[in-house]
Scaffold this active site. Structure first.
Site, PDB file in Angstrom:
ATOM      1  N   ASP A  12       0.857  -1.192   0.000  1.00 49.89           N
ATOM      2  CA  ASP A  12       0.000   0.000   0.000  1.00 49.89           C
ATOM      3  C   ASP A  12       0.886   1.232   0.000  1.00 49.89           C
ATOM      4  OD1 ASP A  12       0.083   1.115   3.104  1.00 49.89           O
ATOM      5  OD2 ASP A  12       0.430  -1.040   2.934  1.00 49.89           O
ATOM      6  N   ASP A  72       1.940   4.526   1.950  1.00 48.31           N
ATOM      7  CA  ASP A  72       1.889   4.966   3.337  1.00 48.31           C
ATOM      8  C   ASP A  72       0.886   6.121   3.440  1.00 48.31           C
ATOM      9  OD1 ASP A  72       2.991   4.391   5.890  1.00 48.31           O
ATOM     10  OD2 ASP A  72       4.087   6.270   5.835  1.00 48.31           O
TER      11      ASP A  72
END
Length: 298
Positions: free
Chosen positions: A213, A215
């Site tokens: 993902d 951050d």
């Protein structure tokens, strides 16, 4: 003392989502005692196309250990006791760059260590050592990982800085933006002190950071659901297994030496005079520093 070997034994440390390694022949889980305490789990030992492999789930099977609870010293010491000569480290990370989306791999070559609650050296207590960590990743392993990733069609970036944070909480927005300003590519919680300890143990080390993902700096981060992150995590785990299967044959057939000198990192690093060294500490370091201690004795 662990003697030098004439052929490589590859250790694979699996991160989040990678808790086993399928396809191994002669596979057997083995418990290993370490003077530094219990490792994360038993070790899966076997062969892949004749290449000896030792696999360790960093967080334990079932993911029972947080990053701060992993006994990094015991893990590295036990891998050395099993004859491992080089380590391929897999870890889930967050991306700090727009051009490194979820599903991308980064072959890390530098680290910034921001962990604060971990023992980061095997040495001390009557035996002091200082090793060089200017280039913490073995360039030979990195070269083979690049070739394997290209062969497997895995999207990756060669080179990048891994910011190691303590956790288990993720970073604040202010921290995330700070690390981006430092030029870091990815952020994770487990490659330190792992890389430092691997160097002290004279093991070649390479890190594969698997982006799950962005951050929290990313403006669209809040739109990502937990289900989406888990989906990417599982997809990354399968790609990681593919990468390891592709790279292992490339690592076989070399002699015991490392061009970068990873396997001789303790040459001239032991500072404490032999007559003043703590015998108990020396005994505890029979695997980690056995080669260097024996060389000085001869």
């Amino acid at each position: 003392m662990i003697e030098s070997v004439s052929s490589p034994v590859v250790g694979v440390i699996g991160g989040s989502g990678v808790y086993d390694m399928d396809g191994l022949e002669k596979a057997e889980w083995k418990a290993v005692d370490s003077p530094f305490g219990p490792p994360s789990d038993e070790f899966l030992c076997g062969e892949l196309e004749g290449q000896p492999v030792v696999f360790l789930p960093r967080h334990g099977r079932g993911h029972v250990l947080s990053p701060s609870d992993v006994n990094y010293r015991a893990n590295i010491d036990a891998l050395k006791r099993l004859g491992v000569t080089e380590i391929l480290s897999l870890s889930a990370v967050g991306s700090l760059k727009e051009e490194l989306p979820p599903g991308h791999f980064v072959l890390v070559d530098q680290f910034i260590d921001r962990t604060i609650n971990r023992t980061k050296t095997f040495f001390g207590d009557g035996l002091v050592a200082h090793v060089s960590l200017a280039h913490p990743v073995c360039s030979r392993l990195d070269h083979h990982l690049v070739a394997a990733a290209e062969e497997a069609g895995i999207p990756f970036r060669k080179g990048g800085t891994y910011l190691a944070m303590e956790g288990p909480q993720f970073s604040t927005l202010a921290e995330s933006n700070l690390y981006r300003s430092w030029g870091c590519e990815v952020i994770g919680m487990t490659n330190m002190p792992e890389a430092k300890l691997a160097r002290e143990a004279e093991l070649c080390y390479a890190s594969v950071a698997m982006v799950t993902d962005y951050d929290c700096w990313h403006p669209d981060h809040d739109h990502v659901t937990v289900e989406q992150v888990v989906k990417v995590l599982m997809e990354n785990a399968e790609k990681a297994r593919t990468l390891i299967r592709a790279v292992l044959p490339r690592l076989s057939g070399r002699d015991a030496s490392c061009e970068q000198g990873c396997d001789r990192a303790l040459d001239n690093a032991l500072i404490t005079r032999p007559e003043q060294r703590n015998p108990e500490t020396c005994a505890r370091l029979d695997a980690v520093a056995g080669r260097a201690l024996a060389a000085e004795a001869n």
